[in-house]
Scaffold this motif. Structure first.
Motif, short mmCIF file in Angstrom:
data_model
loop_
_atom_site.label_atom_id
_atom_site.label_comp_id
_atom_site.label_asym_id
_atom_site.label_seq_id
_atom_site.Cartn_x
_atom_site.Cartn_y
_atom_site.Cartn_z
N SER A 101 0.83 -1.20 0.00
CA SER A 101 0.00 0.00 0.00
C SER A 101 0.88 1.26 0.00
CB SER A 101 -0.93 -0.01 1.21
OG SER A 101 -1.69 1.15 1.27
N GLY A 102 1.94 1.23 0.79
CA GLY A 102 2.86 2.37 0.83
C GLY A 102 3.55 2.59 -0.50
N ARG A 103 3.90 1.50 -1.17
CA ARG A 103 4.50 1.63 -2.51
C ARG A 103 3.52 2.29 -3.47
NH1 ARG A 103 6.65 -4.24 -2.05
NH2 ARG A 103 8.80 -3.90 -1.40
N SER A 104 2.28 1.85 -3.39
CA SER A 104 1.24 2.40 -4.27
C SER A 104 1.05 3.90 -3.99
CB SER A 104 -0.07 1.64 -4.06
OG SER A 104 -1.08 2.20 -4.84
N ASP A 105 0.97 4.26 -2.71
CA ASP A 105 0.83 5.68 -2.34
C ASP A 105 2.01 6.49 -2.87
OD1 ASP A 105 -1.51 5.09 -1.02
OD2 ASP A 105 -0.61 5.14 0.99
N TRP A 106 3.23 5.96 -2.70
CA TRP A 106 4.42 6.66 -3.15
C TRP A 106 4.38 6.86 -4.66
CZ3 TRP A 106 8.32 5.34 -6.54
CH2 TRP A 106 9.39 6.24 -6.59
N ARG A 107 4.01 5.79 -5.40
CA ARG A 107 3.93 5.90 -6.86
C ARG A 107 2.95 6.99 -7.28
NH1 ARG A 107 2.94 0.46 -7.00
NH2 ARG A 107 4.88 -0.61 -6.66
N GLN A 108 1.78 7.04 -6.61
CA GLN A 108 0.78 8.05 -6.95
C GLN A 108 1.32 9.46 -6.69
OE1 GLN A 108 -2.70 6.97 -4.73
NE2 GLN A 108 -3.27 5.33 -6.13
N CYS A 109 1.96 9.64 -5.54
CA CYS A 109 2.54 10.95 -5.23
C CYS A 109 3.61 11.33 -6.25
CB CYS A 109 3.16 10.94 -3.82
SG CYS A 109 1.96 10.86 -2.49
N LYS A 110 4.45 10.37 -6.60
CA LYS A 110 5.53 10.64 -7.56
C LYS A 110 4.96 10.96 -8.94
CE LYS A 110 9.92 10.74 -8.49
NZ LYS A 110 10.62 11.97 -8.20
N GLN A 111 3.92 10.24 -9.35
CA GLN A 111 3.30 10.53 -10.65
C GLN A 111 2.70 11.93 -10.68
OE1 GLN A 111 0.58 7.24 -11.05
NE2 GLN A 111 2.06 5.95 -12.09
N LYS A 112 2.05 12.32 -9.59
CA LYS A 112 1.46 13.65 -9.53
C LYS A 112 2.56 14.71 -9.60
CE LYS A 112 -2.28 14.44 -7.21
NZ LYS A 112 -3.28 14.68 -6.16
N LEU A 113 3.63 14.52 -8.85
CA LEU A 113 4.75 15.45 -8.87
C LEU A 113 5.34 15.53 -10.28
CD1 LEU A 113 6.79 17.32 -7.51
CD2 LEU A 113 8.10 15.28 -6.86
N ASN A 114 5.52 14.39 -10.91
CA ASN A 114 6.07 14.38 -12.27
C ASN A 114 5.14 15.10 -13.25
OD1 ASN A 114 8.30 12.95 -11.42
ND2 ASN A 114 7.55 10.98 -12.11
N ALA A 115 3.83 14.93 -13.06
CA ALA A 115 2.87 15.61 -13.94
C ALA A 115 2.98 17.13 -13.76
CB ALA A 115 1.45 15.14 -13.63
N TYR A 116 3.05 17.59 -12.52
CA TYR A 116 3.19 19.02 -12.28
C TYR A 116 4.51 19.55 -12.83
CZ TYR A 116 -0.83 18.91 -9.08
OH TYR A 116 -2.07 18.79 -8.54
N ASP A 117 5.59 18.76 -12.66
CA ASP A 117 6.88 19.17 -13.20
C ASP A 117 6.82 19.28 -14.72
OD1 ASP A 117 8.23 19.45 -10.79
OD2 ASP A 117 9.05 17.42 -10.82
N THR A 118 6.12 18.34 -15.36
CA THR A 118 5.97 18.38 -16.81
C THR A 118 5.21 19.63 -17.23
OG1 THR A 118 6.04 15.97 -16.98
CG2 THR A 118 5.03 17.15 -18.82
N LEU A 119 4.12 19.94 -16.53
CA LEU A 119 3.36 21.15 -16.84
C LEU A 119 4.22 22.40 -16.66
CD1 LEU A 119 -0.10 20.35 -15.20
CD2 LEU A 119 0.43 20.50 -17.65
N ALA A 120 4.98 22.44 -15.59
CA ALA A 120 5.85 23.60 -15.33
C ALA A 120 6.91 23.71 -16.41
CB ALA A 120 6.49 23.48 -13.95
N SER A 121 7.45 22.59 -16.83
CA SER A 121 8.47 22.60 -17.88
C SER A 121 7.88 23.10 -19.20
CB SER A 121 9.03 21.19 -18.06
OG SER A 121 9.95 21.15 -19.11
N ARG A 122 6.69 22.64 -19.51
CA ARG A 122 6.03 23.11 -20.74
C ARG A 122 5.74 24.60 -20.66
NH1 ARG A 122 1.76 18.15 -21.45
NH2 ARG A 122 3.30 16.61 -22.10
N ALA A 123 5.30 25.05 -19.49
CA ALA A 123 5.02 26.48 -19.33
C ALA A 123 6.31 27.29 -19.48
CB ALA A 123 4.38 26.74 -17.96
N ALA A 124 7.41 26.79 -18.94
CA ALA A 124 8.69 27.49 -19.05
C ALA A 124 9.14 27.52 -20.52
CB ALA A 124 9.75 26.81 -18.19
N GLN A 125 8.95 26.42 -21.22
CA GLN A 125 9.31 26.39 -22.64
C GLN A 125 8.47 27.38 -23.43
OE1 GLN A 125 8.77 22.29 -23.67
NE2 GLN A 125 10.77 21.67 -22.89
N GLU A 126 7.20 27.46 -23.10
CA GLU A 126 6.31 28.41 -23.79
C GLU A 126 6.75 29.84 -23.51
OE1 GLU A 126 3.18 29.87 -26.18
OE2 GLU A 126 4.28 27.99 -26.12
N ARG A 127 7.09 30.13 -22.24
CA ARG A 127 7.58 31.48 -21.91
C ARG A 127 8.85 31.79 -22.68
NH1 ARG A 127 6.12 29.83 -16.82
NH2 ARG A 127 8.27 29.43 -16.23
#
Length: 151
Positions: free
Chosen positions: A98-124
């Motif tokens: 269960s802890g592994r699953s929770d960690w994966r979900q948190c990491k995926q969310k963080l990666n998604a936000y990082d991807t959005l931020a990276s795209r926004a920075a590229q657009e800027r």
């Protein structure tokens, strides 16, 4: 500086990073608990095996019935302890999964936000590059116009 001072997504990234860090710590604690439970189970099983070997050696030399009953009672107690520890180890394994699953979900969310931020920075950067190119083009056009116009 934190990401929140540079990006609108920064606050979300900071929160996701904190959650990921917490999930990582919890995962470490769960791994330690699972390893500890598994080690205790192994110790109990090894002790039972050794105890039965000792009992068999004594039985070859002759053993009074009362001592045999004491050995058997102790083995039954060990079996109960092994059963309990096996249940504890299984629960620890489930919590770890269960802890592994929770960690994966948190990491995926963080990666998604990082991807959005990276795209926004590229657009800027793309927009800023366009602005710089436009400003450069305008300067070049003014310089050209100044050369063409009589002084």
């Amino acid at each position: 500086m934190s990401a929140s001072t540079h990006l609108p997504l920064g606050t979300l990234i900071d929160l996701a990073q904190n959650r990921t860090d917490d999930a990582t710590r919890r995962l470490g604690e769960l791994q330690n608990a699972q390893l500890s439970a598994a080690d205790k189970l192994t110790l109990l099983r090894d002790y039972r095996r050794d105890y039965l070997a000792q009992l068999n050696a004594r039985m070859r030399g002759g053993l009074p019935l009362s001592q045999l009953q004491n050995y058997q009672a102790f083995v039954a107690t060990l079996d109960g302890a092994i059963e309990q520890q096996a249940a504890i180890a299984a629960q620890a394994e489930q919590r770890l999964d269960s802890g592994r699953s929770d960690w994966r979900q948190c990491k995926q969310k963080l990666n998604a936000y990082d991807t959005l931020a990276s795209r926004a920075a590229q657009e800027r950067q793309r927009i800023e590059g366009k602005r710089e190119q436009q400003a450069s083009d305008e300067r070049a056009a003014r310089q050209f116009q100044q050369r063409l116009s009589p002084a």
